[in-house]
Motif scaffolding. Sequence first.
Motif, PDB file in Angstrom:
ATOM      1  N   ILE A  44      -1.675 -10.682 -13.906  1.00 22.06           N
ATOM      2  CA  ILE A  44      -0.307 -10.566 -13.407  1.00 22.06           C
ATOM      3  C   ILE A  44      -0.418 -10.128 -11.943  1.00 22.06           C
ATOM      4  O   ILE A  44      -1.081  -9.137 -11.632  1.00 22.06           O
ATOM      5  N   ARG A  54      -0.092  -8.417  -8.590  1.00 20.83           N
ATOM      6  CA  ARG A  54       0.250  -7.019  -8.314  1.00 20.83           C
ATOM      7  C   ARG A  54       1.493  -6.894  -7.460  1.00 20.83           C
ATOM      8  O   ARG A  54       2.195  -5.888  -7.521  1.00 20.83           O
ATOM      9  N   LYS A  55       1.802  -7.895  -6.642  1.00 13.53           N
ATOM     10  CA  LYS A  55       2.989  -7.849  -5.784  1.00 13.53           C
ATOM     11  C   LYS A  55       4.147  -8.651  -6.372  1.00 13.53           C
ATOM     12  O   LYS A  55       5.296  -8.220  -6.328  1.00 13.53           O
ATOM     13  N   THR A  56       3.837  -9.819  -6.926  1.00 14.94           N
ATOM     14  CA  THR A  56       4.889 -10.722  -7.391  1.00 14.94           C
ATOM     15  C   THR A  56       5.279 -10.511  -8.844  1.00 14.94           C
ATOM     16  O   THR A  56       6.384 -10.861  -9.237  1.00 14.94           O
ATOM     17  N   GLY A  57       4.342 -10.002  -9.658  1.00 13.35           N
ATOM     18  CA  GLY A  57       4.600  -9.886 -11.088  1.00 13.35           C
ATOM     19  C   GLY A  57       4.479 -11.217 -11.816  1.00 13.35           C
ATOM     20  O   GLY A  57       4.759 -11.311 -13.005  1.00 13.35           O
ATOM     21  N   ASN A 111      -5.489  -7.578  -8.850  1.00 13.52           N
ATOM     22  CA  ASN A 111      -4.403  -7.763  -9.817  1.00 13.52           C
ATOM     23  C   ASN A 111      -4.682  -7.033 -11.122  1.00 13.52           C
ATOM     24  O   ASN A 111      -3.804  -6.371 -11.676  1.00 13.52           O
ATOM     25  N   HIS A 166      -2.613  -4.318 -13.191  1.00  9.81           N
ATOM     26  CA  HIS A 166      -2.143  -4.710 -14.529  1.00  9.81           C
ATOM     27  C   HIS A 166      -3.357  -5.106 -15.365  1.00  9.81           C
ATOM     28  O   HIS A 166      -3.784  -6.262 -15.332  1.00  9.81           O
TER      29      HIS A 166
END
Length: 173
Positions: free
Chosen positions: A47, A49-52, A84, A88
């Motif tokens: 996932i 880390r910035k955009t999800g 990332n 997550h």
Amino acid sequence: MSERPPTLVRHRPRGLLRLAFKLPVYLYRGPMASLLAWRCVILLTTIGRKTGLPRRTAVSAMRLDDRFIVFAGFAGVRADWYRNLLAHPEVVVRAGNQCWRATAHVVLDPAERRALMTQMAEYSRRCGPPLVVRPLLRLLHIFDYDAEIAFALAHAEELPVVELRPHSQIPCS
């Protein structure tokens, strides 16, 4: 056991090599998925880390019992997939035509990272580009797999190493 996070920093691959590393993500389907898994390549979905958003990458992996060991040797701690999964740790692993949800754990012990990389170096004869293709790739200055393994061995204690522990099998999409 001393704990020390990995520190290896490298520049990301550029040009043709970068494209070559992205190609398996698009080829990882049907019979090609089995061939790539046989060459020790898994598809890892993290996932962002910035955009999800889900992000897929192909990484070299070593299967040990019920887990996968992956190495961030090409970009080190700067690898997007590595950063990332730090944010997550729940990931999806695809090896051939099998998929699992897994939890990622960074190996913090430098001695354990060295031992795992040494094991991967022995395992690597059946991984990566086929043995007959490696001299051609080296001659054309595209990719030197054996030099990368030697580099990873020389920097094994700083190399980011991640253990992926699958916990539930899921259908591959």
